[in-house]
Scaffold this active site. Structure first.
Site, PDB file in Angstrom:
ATOM      1  N   SER A   1       0.829  -1.198   0.000  1.00 19.93           N
ATOM      2  CA  SER A   1       0.000   0.000   0.000  1.00 19.93           C
ATOM      3  C   SER A   1       0.872   1.260   0.000  1.00 19.93           C
ATOM      4  CB  SER A   1      -0.966  -0.040   1.190  1.00 19.93           C
ATOM      5  OG  SER A   1      -1.925   0.995   1.103  1.00 19.93           O
ATOM      6  N   SER A   2       0.876   2.053   1.069  1.00 23.97           N
ATOM      7  CA  SER A   2       1.755   3.220   1.124  1.00 23.97           C
ATOM      8  C   SER A   2       3.207   2.804   0.890  1.00 23.97           C
ATOM      9  CB  SER A   2       1.629   3.930   2.474  1.00 23.97           C
ATOM     10  OG  SER A   2       2.502   5.033   2.556  1.00 23.97           O
TER      11      SER A   2
END
Length: 431
Positions: A158-159
Site C-alpha cells: 500500500s503506502s
C-alpha cells in the site's frame, strides 16, 4: 671542533632513528568511533543513522547466519502501520534466516503513518523527506555490514508499495529491483498543496502514455543513463482504496523505463485466480513482472508471496546452507461458535525431524471474521491474511511435539475455521 660536534650528535641521531615510528604505522580508529552491529535474530532499532529530514525511525533484522557482503531488502509498511508491524506481518525475517540477507524496516512518525510519496521533495533524488532518510539507512547498513551495493532491493504494501515506486525512481543507482503490493505509479500521487492524499490517483483516474509515465521517473534523476531497477507489481482487481487501473498504469510506466514492449513476453496462471504477465523476458527475473489477483481487494499481500518476491529478486538461490526448518507440520483446529462470535483453538504439531526455533503461523480468516483477542501468540492484522507469531514461552517446537494457541473472533455468519496454514512459509497438513 667540527669532529667533536659530529661525535656528540651521532649517538643522538641514532637514538632518534631507533625510536621513531615507521611511515606505514597507523593508529587504529578509536572503538567509540566505529558503528556497532546490532544483535542478531531480533528486531532492533538503530538511531543516529544519518541525514533524516522527516524523522523516520529505522528498524533492522540481521540473521545469525548473515552472509559476508549480504544483500539488503528494504521492507516498507502500509499507512497506519510501522516497521515492527511490517516485521510481524510478513515473513522476510524468516526468509533472511534461510538465505542470509539483512532486512531494513523504515518506520513513519508523522500522525498519518503514511509515507510521503506526494511532495516535490520526495519525488526527486536527494530532494528531502522520506526517501533521503531511507537512503541514509541503506548507507548505514552497507557501511556497517559491508553489504553488497549491487543487491539492494525494496518491497512494500500500500503506502509502502507507493514508496517502493518512488525509491526506484529517485535512486535507480541504489536499487536492483522492487516489488510493489497494491501501489500506484511513481509521481501519480504528486501534490503541491501539502496534502498527502491524491484522490484522482487513488481513484484510478490519473492516466498517461507510457512515455509520459517514463519521463516522470527519468525526471527524478536528470542525466542518469545507467541501468534501471526491475519491477514486480501485484494488485487485486477489487481494490477499493487504490483502484485497479493503477496496476495497468504501473505496467506502462516501468516497461517504458526499462525500454521493453508493453506486450507480454509470456502469460501464465501460477495459482488459481492469478494472472501473471512478464515483459521483456520470460524468466523469473524479467525486467517487469505483473500479477493480477481476481476478486481480491486492497489487502492483497498474503503469506507465501514473500517467497515469490525473493525469486524475482534472485535471493532464493544464494546465501548460506538452509537453516533448520520443519520437515513437516500439521495444524488442527476446534471452533466453538455462537450467534456473532467464536473461539478457535489451533494446535501446531511439528511432524518433522528438526526442532522449530521461532515460528509464525500464517492463515486467512473467512470473510466477515475479525480477531478480537488471542492467547499463545500475537495476531497481526485482525482480519484477512493473519500471522500468529510465537510468544516468549512457546517459540520452540521439538519434533513430535505440539503447541496450542487460540483466538476469539467476531463473525457475520461464517464461523468456519481457516482452511489452510503455513508455518514459517511452509504449507502444513490439516486435520
Amino acid at each position: 671542533m667540527l669532529l667533536a660536534l659530529l661525535a656528540a650528535l651521532l649517538p643522538l641521531l641514532a637514538a632518534t632513528a631507533l625510536t621513531a615510528p615507521t611511515a606505514a604505522a597507523r593508529e587504529p580508529a578509536p572503538e567509540s568511533s566505529r558503528e556497532k552491529a546490532v544483535p542478531t535474530a531480533t528486531l532492533t532499532e538503530v538511531t543516529n543513522f544519518g541525514t533524516n529530514p522527516s524523522n523516520l525511525r529505522m528498524y533492522l533484522y540481521v540473521p545469525e547466519s548473515v552472509t559476508s557482503n549480504p544483500a539488503v531488502v528494504v521492507a516498507v509498511h502500509w499507512c497506519t502501520g510501522s516497521g515492527p508491524d511490517m516485521y510481524n506481518g510478513t515473513e522476510y525475517d524468516t526468509l533472511a534466516d534461510r538465505y542470509g540477507f539483512i532486512v531494513l524496516y523504515p518506520s513513519v512518525t508523522r500522525s498519518s503513518k503514511c509515507f510521503d510519496v506526494s511532495s516535490p521533495q520526495a519525488l526527486r533524488r536527494g530532494g528531502g523527506s522520506d526517501p533521503v532518510g531511507i537512503k541514509s539507512m541503506i548507507d548505514w547498513v552497507t557501511r556497517t555490514y559491508d553489504a553488497d551495493t549491487r543487491r539492494v532491493f525494496a518491497t512494500g504494501i500500500s503506502s509502502g508499495a507507493m514508496m517502493t515506486n518512488v525509491l526506484l525512481g529517485d535512486y535507480p543507482d541504489v536499487f536492483a529491483a522492487g516489488a510493489a503490493f497494491s501501489g500506484v505509479p511513481f509521481a501519480c500521487f504528486a501534490t503541491t498543496d501539502g496534502s498527502e492524499w491524491n484522490s484522482n490517483c487513488s481513484g484510478g483516474t490519473v492516466t498517461h502514455t507510457p512515455k509520459e509515465w517514463g519521463d516522470l521517473v527519468r525526471g527524478a534523476y536528470p542525466g542518469y543513463s545507467g541501468p534501471r531497477p526491475r519491477m514486480q507489481i501485484w494488485h487485486g482487481t477489487e481494490d477499493d482504496v487504490l483502484r485497479y487501473p493503477n496496476f495497468g498504469e504501473q505496467i506502462k510506466q516501468w516497461t517504458n523505463v526499462q525500454g521493453v514492449s508493453q506486450t507480454p513476453a509470456v502469460t501464465d496462471t501460477p495459482q488459481s485466480g492469478w494472472t501473471r504477465t512478464r515483459y521483456g523476458g520470460t524468466g523469473d527475473q524479467a525486467p517487469v513482472e505483473a500479477v493480477s489477483l481476481q476478486g481480491i481487494g486492497h489487502n492483497v499481500y498474503a503469506q507465501g508471496m514473500a517467497s515469490r518476491v525473493l525469486t524475482f529478486f534472485g535471493l532464493d538461490k544464494s546465501g548460506p546452507a538452509p537453516q533448520p526448518q520443519p520437515g513437516a507440520c500439521k495444524v488442527t483446529t476446534a471452533v466453538n461458535a455462537w450467534n456473532t462470535g467464536l473461539t478457535a483453538s489451533v494446535t501446531i504439531t511439528n511432524t518433522g525431524t528438526t526442532t522449530v526455533n521461532g515460528w509464525k503461523l500464517g492463515f486467512t480468516l473467512p470473510a466477515g471474521q475479525t480477531v478480537t483477542g488471542g492467547w499463545g501468540a500475537t495476531y497481526t492484522p485482525s482480519s484477512g491474511s493473519v500471522t500468529a507469531a510465537n510468544v516468549s514461552y512457546n517459540g520452540t517446537i521439538a519434533p513430535g511435539t505440539s503447541v496450542t494457541i487460540g483466538y476469539q473472533a467476531g463473525h457475520g455468519g461464517n464461523s468456519a475455521a481457516p482452511a489452510a496454514f503455513t508455518l514459517n512459509g511452509t504449507a502444513c497438513a490439516t486435520g
